[in-house]
Design a protein around this motif. Sequence first.
Motif, PDB file in Angstrom:
ATOM      1  N   TYR A 304       0.833  -1.198   0.000  1.00  0.00           N
ATOM      2  CA  TYR A 304       0.000   0.000   0.000  1.00  0.00           C
ATOM      3  C   TYR A 304       0.874   1.257   0.000  1.00  0.00           C
ATOM      4  O   TYR A 304       1.806   1.392   0.790  1.00  0.00           O
ATOM      5  N   LEU A 305       0.554   2.164  -0.913  1.00  0.00           N
ATOM      6  CA  LEU A 305       1.317   3.391  -1.068  1.00  0.00           C
ATOM      7  C   LEU A 305       1.115   4.320   0.127  1.00  0.00           C
ATOM      8  O   LEU A 305       0.199   4.141   0.935  1.00  0.00           O
ATOM      9  N   THR A 306       1.962   5.324   0.217  1.00  0.00           N
ATOM     10  CA  THR A 306       1.687   6.415   1.140  1.00  0.00           C
ATOM     11  C   THR A 306       0.574   7.272   0.557  1.00  0.00           C
ATOM     12  O   THR A 306       0.218   7.146  -0.623  1.00  0.00           O
ATOM     13  N   ILE A 307       0.030   8.156   1.340  1.00  0.00           N
ATOM     14  CA  ILE A 307      -1.051   9.005   0.870  1.00  0.00           C
ATOM     15  C   ILE A 307      -0.588   9.945  -0.249  1.00  0.00           C
ATOM     16  O   ILE A 307      -1.391  10.503  -0.985  1.00  0.00           O
ATOM     17  N   ASN A 308       0.728  10.068  -0.411  1.00  0.00           N
ATOM     18  CA  ASN A 308       1.293  10.856  -1.510  1.00  0.00           C
ATOM     19  C   ASN A 308       1.363  10.078  -2.815  1.00  0.00           C
ATOM     20  O   ASN A 308       1.833  10.604  -3.835  1.00  0.00           O
ATOM     21  N   GLY A 309       0.939   8.817  -2.779  1.00  0.00           N
ATOM     22  CA  GLY A 309       0.963   8.002  -3.985  1.00  0.00           C
ATOM     23  C   GLY A 309       2.323   7.412  -4.280  1.00  0.00           C
ATOM     24  O   GLY A 309       2.585   7.012  -5.423  1.00  0.00           O
ATOM     25  N   LEU A 310       3.189   7.323  -3.269  1.00  0.00           N
ATOM     26  CA  LEU A 310       4.547   6.816  -3.453  1.00  0.00           C
ATOM     27  C   LEU A 310       4.726   5.495  -2.712  1.00  0.00           C
ATOM     28  O   LEU A 310       4.129   5.284  -1.647  1.00  0.00           O
ATOM     29  N   PRO A 311       5.584   4.600  -3.244  1.00  0.00           N
ATOM     30  CA  PRO A 311       5.949   3.406  -2.475  1.00  0.00           C
ATOM     31  C   PRO A 311       6.608   3.823  -1.171  1.00  0.00           C
ATOM     32  O   PRO A 311       7.236   4.887  -1.085  1.00  0.00           O
ATOM     33  N   ARG A 330      -7.241   2.244   1.491  1.00  0.00           N
ATOM     34  CA  ARG A 330      -7.699   0.880   1.254  1.00  0.00           C
ATOM     35  C   ARG A 330      -7.042  -0.119   2.190  1.00  0.00           C
ATOM     36  O   ARG A 330      -7.591  -1.198   2.442  1.00  0.00           O
ATOM     37  N   MET A 331      -5.866   0.228   2.725  1.00  0.00           N
ATOM     38  CA  MET A 331      -5.204  -0.669   3.660  1.00  0.00           C
ATOM     39  C   MET A 331      -6.054  -0.851   4.910  1.00  0.00           C
ATOM     40  O   MET A 331      -6.284  -1.976   5.362  1.00  0.00           O
ATOM     41  N   GLY A 332      -6.550   0.239   5.464  1.00  0.00           N
ATOM     42  CA  GLY A 332      -7.367   0.159   6.662  1.00  0.00           C
ATOM     43  C   GLY A 332      -8.727  -0.461   6.426  1.00  0.00           C
ATOM     44  O   GLY A 332      -9.378  -0.911   7.376  1.00  0.00           O
ATOM     45  N   ALA A 333      -9.172  -0.484   5.177  1.00  0.00           N
ATOM     46  CA  ALA A 333     -10.445  -1.122   4.844  1.00  0.00           C
ATOM     47  C   ALA A 333     -10.277  -2.604   4.553  1.00  0.00           C
ATOM     48  O   ALA A 333     -11.287  -3.326   4.462  1.00  0.00           O
ATOM     49  N   THR A 334      -9.041  -3.061   4.413  1.00  0.00           N
ATOM     50  CA  THR A 334      -8.771  -4.435   3.997  1.00  0.00           C
ATOM     51  C   THR A 334      -8.170  -5.273   5.118  1.00  0.00           C
ATOM     52  O   THR A 334      -8.564  -6.423   5.328  1.00  0.00           O
ATOM     53  N   ILE A 335      -7.202  -4.711   5.830  1.00  0.00           N
ATOM     54  CA  ILE A 335      -6.540  -5.442   6.909  1.00  0.00           C
ATOM     55  C   ILE A 335      -6.598  -4.623   8.195  1.00  0.00           C
ATOM     56  O   ILE A 335      -6.777  -3.409   8.168  1.00  0.00           O
ATOM     57  N   VAL A 336      -6.460  -5.319   9.316  1.00  0.00           N
ATOM     58  CA  VAL A 336      -6.396  -4.654  10.612  1.00  0.00           C
ATOM     59  C   VAL A 336      -4.937  -4.625  11.043  1.00  0.00           C
ATOM     60  O   VAL A 336      -4.299  -5.672  11.182  1.00  0.00           O
ATOM     61  N   PHE A 337      -4.405  -3.430  11.245  1.00  0.00           N
ATOM     62  CA  PHE A 337      -3.028  -3.251  11.697  1.00  0.00           C
ATOM     63  C   PHE A 337      -3.043  -2.619  13.086  1.00  0.00           C
ATOM     64  O   PHE A 337      -4.102  -2.190  13.573  1.00  0.00           O
ATOM     65  N   ARG A 467      -3.027  -5.288  -6.763  1.00  0.00           N
ATOM     66  CA  ARG A 467      -2.917  -5.952  -5.465  1.00  0.00           C
ATOM     67  C   ARG A 467      -3.623  -5.145  -4.373  1.00  0.00           C
ATOM     68  O   ARG A 467      -4.353  -5.702  -3.550  1.00  0.00           O
ATOM     69  N   SER A 468      -3.411  -3.839  -4.357  1.00  0.00           N
ATOM     70  CA  SER A 468      -4.028  -3.001  -3.330  1.00  0.00           C
ATOM     71  C   SER A 468      -5.539  -2.942  -3.475  1.00  0.00           C
ATOM     72  O   SER A 468      -6.272  -3.014  -2.492  1.00  0.00           O
ATOM     73  N   GLU A 469      -6.025  -2.817  -4.688  1.00  0.00           N
ATOM     74  CA  GLU A 469      -7.462  -2.682  -4.923  1.00  0.00           C
ATOM     75  C   GLU A 469      -8.198  -3.991  -4.698  1.00  0.00           C
ATOM     76  O   GLU A 469      -9.310  -4.006  -4.152  1.00  0.00           O
ATOM     77  N   LEU A 470      -7.616  -5.116  -5.106  1.00  0.00           N
ATOM     78  CA  LEU A 470      -8.323  -6.395  -5.141  1.00  0.00           C
ATOM     79  C   LEU A 470      -7.861  -7.378  -4.072  1.00  0.00           C
ATOM     80  O   LEU A 470      -8.254  -8.549  -4.105  1.00  0.00           O
ATOM     81  N   ALA A 471      -7.056  -6.921  -3.123  1.00  0.00           N
ATOM     82  CA  ALA A 471      -6.531  -7.822  -2.092  1.00  0.00           C
ATOM     83  C   ALA A 471      -7.657  -8.535  -1.352  1.00  0.00           C
ATOM     84  O   ALA A 471      -8.708  -7.957  -1.066  1.00  0.00           O
ATOM     85  N   LEU A 472      -7.437  -9.814  -1.064  1.00  0.00           N
ATOM     86  CA  LEU A 472      -8.352 -10.682  -0.324  1.00  0.00           C
ATOM     87  C   LEU A 472      -9.663 -10.934  -1.073  1.00  0.00           C
ATOM     88  O   LEU A 472     -10.675 -11.261  -0.469  1.00  0.00           O
TER      89      LEU A 472
END
Length: 544
Positions: A304-311, A330-337, A467-472
């Motif tokens: 998942y990128l940073t909010i700046n759109g960078l790796p 999308r990271m927070g909507a997909t996995i719990v960290f 990967r980020s959009e379609l994970a799980l």
Amino acid sequence: MNRILKMIGLSSFLAAMTSSCNSMDPVLTSEFTDATFWESTANADQLVNMAYNQMYSADKMWNDEALSDNIFEGRSPTNQRLIRNGLANPTNTLFASEWADAYRGLKTCHVFLANVNRISDATEDWKEIRSAEIRFIRAFIYFRLVNFFGDVPFFTSDITVSEAGNINRTPKANILTFIHEELSNISSRLPNRNELANSDRGRITKGAVLALQARAYLYESNWQKTADYCDSLMQKQEIYGNYSLLKNYEDIFQPANEYNEEVILDYGYVSNAKTWNKLYDAAPLSAGARLNAYAPVQELANNYLTINGLPINSDPTYSENNPYVNRDPRMGATIVFHGGQWTNLSGETRTIYIKPGTGSNDTERSDEYAGANSNASPTGYYVKKYYDHTGTQDFSSGLNVIMIRYADILLMYAEAQQQLGKLDANIWNQTIRAIRERAGFTAATALDFPTGMSTSNLTTLIRNERRSELALEGLRYFDIMRWKAGKTYLEGTVYGAKFANGNSDYIRLDNRRFDENRDYLWAVPSAQVDLNKNLLPNNPGYAN
């Protein structure tokens, strides 16, 4: 059912073929004879519904995801874990069950198609639509088979026990040709999304046919055909139905939004009747999960990128010591960290504490990483996508599982155009920018077309976006297979969060192995080879 197909009476077949890991699938009893069963559309519709159930399921989606580099199953040596660790052989029971499930589904399709004209109260319109649905399901099952096994036994009508014991494998390319021809033939016979009555929501439509065509061509790396079919679905909505991105990413997977405008095809469940409960062993323990047997890995979090759109390794604002702030929403909507939010069934939202030593009470501490053999997550992450806020205490959910959605069409189109050397700012804005805007990005570095980016870096960008959009969602493994990128993504140490050795090191788990000469295909199951030696030689790398 030991043979590919077993010639038995229809009534016995109907009863025998309805097995599932879900809490309810339509079970057809043996009260009908072959002569009486086909007297009504109500009976025949039960068989159609059974074919839908044999096409896909939540179990298949989560198992497919566990084959990828997104998930670690730490509680036991599951079939998926054995495959990923390079320990699979022709006796692997996942190979056997996938093969058997597919041919059971094909049996159902062939029985229906052979008898549809016997249904006395069926209109020609009903027969045409239901037959088209069944033919789509048959194509979908064959598509799944060839992507796992390559060359497989192929037939388009029921066969005898003797034929089943002597049939040869048909080349994958021939079966793919059939799939494309079949989908082309049935498209005009189905309604589009806009024409479906509410009572028919979830049925196969013209849009689903076109989307499966695009996916099949994508897996063949036929970029022009992929682009053409995606473009038709995007541009000709008066023919194929109106599809668009839902406004909020997390809302796609909520029960209140089932059959939303992004869903092209999904697999239906019903609350309190036909349910699934994978998150009972994947959600935070403090939320009521039983234990953790299915955990996202660090490699997925890193994607998942940073909010700046960078790796993360390219953004100077990213910190390993505070890794979950200012990241792709999308990271927070997909996995719990660690530090992520969870809303309980009661509607209470609270923070989840996973980093060792951070919980303030026993409930909070139950989610903390405590080693690979504890009940808590062995990776330091839990699953959030598909969490049903309306489910039960054991996470039983009637939430539909999405098989194809519009965002995937946009991503397929972007990838195909990039591979054709045609990805420009206009196509970027239609696809990647639109998806990122929906996700919540606002920075120009995330949204603007990356002019001057090298071809290889653009390929990586699009792969990571998928990967980020379609994970799980069960697609990652098939992407890796079609890219022939097993060594890149499925080889090496599985990492978890930086919670080992006093929070100073990343967790280290299995050492996965990928054999380029073997692991792009599964073995023909041993039990099938025992029954039919014409299935030999087995796929490369597997002993006969």
